[in-house]
Design a protein around this motif. Sequence first.
Motif, PDB file in Angstrom:
ATOM      1  N   ALA A 185       5.983   3.038   1.130  1.00 37.87           N
ATOM      2  CA  ALA A 185       6.585   3.325  -0.175  1.00 37.87           C
ATOM      3  C   ALA A 185       5.556   3.186  -1.290  1.00 37.87           C
ATOM      4  N   PHE A 186       4.713   2.163  -1.194  1.00 33.10           N
ATOM      5  CA  PHE A 186       3.683   1.978  -2.219  1.00 33.10           C
ATOM      6  C   PHE A 186       2.676   3.119  -2.182  1.00 33.10           C
ATOM      7  N   ALA A 187       2.282   3.531  -0.977  1.00 33.67           N
ATOM      8  CA  ALA A 187       1.326   4.633  -0.846  1.00 33.67           C
ATOM      9  C   ALA A 187       1.892   5.922  -1.433  1.00 33.67           C
ATOM     10  N   GLU A 188       3.170   6.157  -1.227  1.00 32.73           N
ATOM     11  CA  GLU A 188       3.799   7.345  -1.801  1.00 32.73           C
ATOM     12  C   GLU A 188       3.905   7.216  -3.320  1.00 32.73           C
ATOM     13  N   GLN A 189       4.197   6.010  -3.792  1.00 32.88           N
ATOM     14  CA  GLN A 189       4.299   5.774  -5.233  1.00 32.88           C
ATOM     15  C   GLN A 189       2.978   6.072  -5.940  1.00 32.88           C
ATOM     16  N   THR A 190       1.860   5.716  -5.288  1.00 31.58           N
ATOM     17  CA  THR A 190       0.550   5.947  -5.888  1.00 31.58           C
ATOM     18  C   THR A 190       0.003   7.346  -5.574  1.00 31.58           C
ATOM     19  N   LYS A 191       0.852   8.165  -4.923  1.00 37.91           N
ATOM     20  CA  LYS A 191       0.473   9.550  -4.581  1.00 37.91           C
ATOM     21  C   LYS A 191      -0.832   9.598  -3.776  1.00 37.91           C
ATOM     22  N   SER A 192      -0.933   8.696  -2.825  1.00 40.48           N
ATOM     23  CA  SER A 192      -2.136   8.575  -2.019  1.00 40.48           C
ATOM     24  C   SER A 192      -2.193   9.620  -0.917  1.00 40.48           C
ATOM     25  N   ASP A 193      -3.395   9.871  -0.420  1.00 43.69           N
ATOM     26  CA  ASP A 193      -3.627  10.713   0.750  1.00 43.69           C
ATOM     27  C   ASP A 193      -3.371   9.827   1.974  1.00 43.69           C
ATOM     28  N   LEU A 194      -2.258  10.058   2.644  1.00 45.02           N
ATOM     29  CA  LEU A 194      -1.831   9.157   3.722  1.00 45.02           C
ATOM     30  C   LEU A 194      -2.791   9.169   4.906  1.00 45.02           C
ATOM     31  N   ALA A 195      -3.337  10.335   5.219  1.00 44.58           N
ATOM     32  CA  ALA A 195      -4.291  10.409   6.336  1.00 44.58           C
ATOM     33  C   ALA A 195      -5.562   9.644   6.005  1.00 44.58           C
ATOM     34  N   ALA A 196      -5.997   9.693   4.754  1.00 46.61           N
ATOM     35  CA  ALA A 196      -7.181   8.932   4.343  1.00 46.61           C
ATOM     36  C   ALA A 196      -6.915   7.438   4.420  1.00 46.61           C
ATOM     37  N   LEU A 197      -5.710   7.024   4.028  1.00 46.70           N
ATOM     38  CA  LEU A 197      -5.382   5.594   4.104  1.00 46.70           C
ATOM     39  C   LEU A 197      -5.332   5.109   5.549  1.00 46.70           C
ATOM     40  N   ALA A 198      -4.791   5.924   6.443  1.00 45.67           N
ATOM     41  CA  ALA A 198      -4.763   5.542   7.861  1.00 45.67           C
ATOM     42  C   ALA A 198      -6.184   5.367   8.384  1.00 45.67           C
ATOM     43  N   ALA A 199      -7.068   6.285   8.021  1.00 42.01           N
ATOM     44  CA  ALA A 199      -8.464   6.181   8.458  1.00 42.01           C
ATOM     45  C   ALA A 199      -9.135   4.962   7.849  1.00 42.01           C
ATOM     46  N   CYS A 200      -8.854   4.702   6.589  1.00 41.82           N
ATOM     47  CA  CYS A 200      -9.423   3.533   5.916  1.00 41.82           C
ATOM     48  C   CYS A 200      -8.977   2.241   6.598  1.00 41.82           C
ATOM     49  N   MET A 201      -7.692   2.143   6.913  1.00 43.78           N
ATOM     50  CA  MET A 201      -7.189   0.932   7.569  1.00 43.78           C
ATOM     51  C   MET A 201      -7.835   0.751   8.938  1.00 43.78           C
ATOM     52  N   ARG A 202      -8.065   1.836   9.656  1.00 47.06           N
ATOM     53  CA  ARG A 202      -8.725   1.736  10.957  1.00 47.06           C
ATOM     54  C   ARG A 202     -10.190   1.308  10.809  1.00 47.06           C
ATOM     55  N   GLY A 203     -10.832   1.749   9.732  1.00 37.95           N
ATOM     56  CA  GLY A 203     -12.269   1.526   9.599  1.00 37.95           C
ATOM     57  C   GLY A 203     -12.678   0.200   8.997  1.00 37.95           C
TER      58      GLY A 203
END
Length: 255
Positions: free
Chosen positions: A165-183
């Motif tokens: 919900a927070f990621a959607e609120q900030t209009k984030s690129d979800l695929a980029a966030l998934a990659a960031c969390m993995r990295g």
Amino acid sequence: MEFFQSQGARIAFVDLPPSGEDRDEPIVLIHGFASNHAVNWGSTLWTQTLTRDGRRVIALDNRGHGQSEKFHDAASYSLLRMAGDVLALMDHLGVASADVMGYSMGARITSFLAADHPGRLRSAIFGGLGMRLLTSDPNYLAIVEAMEAPSLDALTDPLQRTFRAFAEQTKSDLAALAACMRGTRELLTVEEAAAIRVPVLVAAGTRDPLARDYKELAELISGAQLLEIPNRDHNLAVGDKVYKQGVLEFLRRRP
């Protein structure tokens, strides 16, 4: 917004002059996961608070966030690489040393700067962080799954729903966030954290489940000061007046 190139990434940042008398004590702000400089530091009035205190405020959007360049492979992200982006920004702006404040993931990035580049930091402020600095986060794959889920409605776990919900609120690129969390899985060792010698402030909400062991972190780092933000969780602590006042007092006292 301004932009510069760092390690193959186009990084967005703001460079705000102090209002009133200039203390000549710049401060760099590093936001948390799925946030950006505007949400973490602008909307919470941090930038206004610090510039009014006579401080030059430099705040970037971490790679994969905000208006900075997005990558969808985990290899483009690491805490060390993101710390390198901060150093590159300081070099770009001709800032030899600065106070650095990070929140949550931003605090983890700050910790690597404090451990590996103490000569560039006047002080380090770790917000919303406890011993997760030193231990693998068991929730990281759940957060990746939350970013990759087809929709918020497809999630039932409260933690996953909160992050999505927070990621959607900030209009984030979800695929980029998934990659960031993995990295971003590097950890400081206990010995590395204990060896930090720049002045440190550990600040966390007393109801923050993500930083519940913040007292242990403050005890581990020699000379670290502790700032408790009463009755605040991970999200509400960010803009709290106790946090702001405590940071201003810390900055005025530190060498």
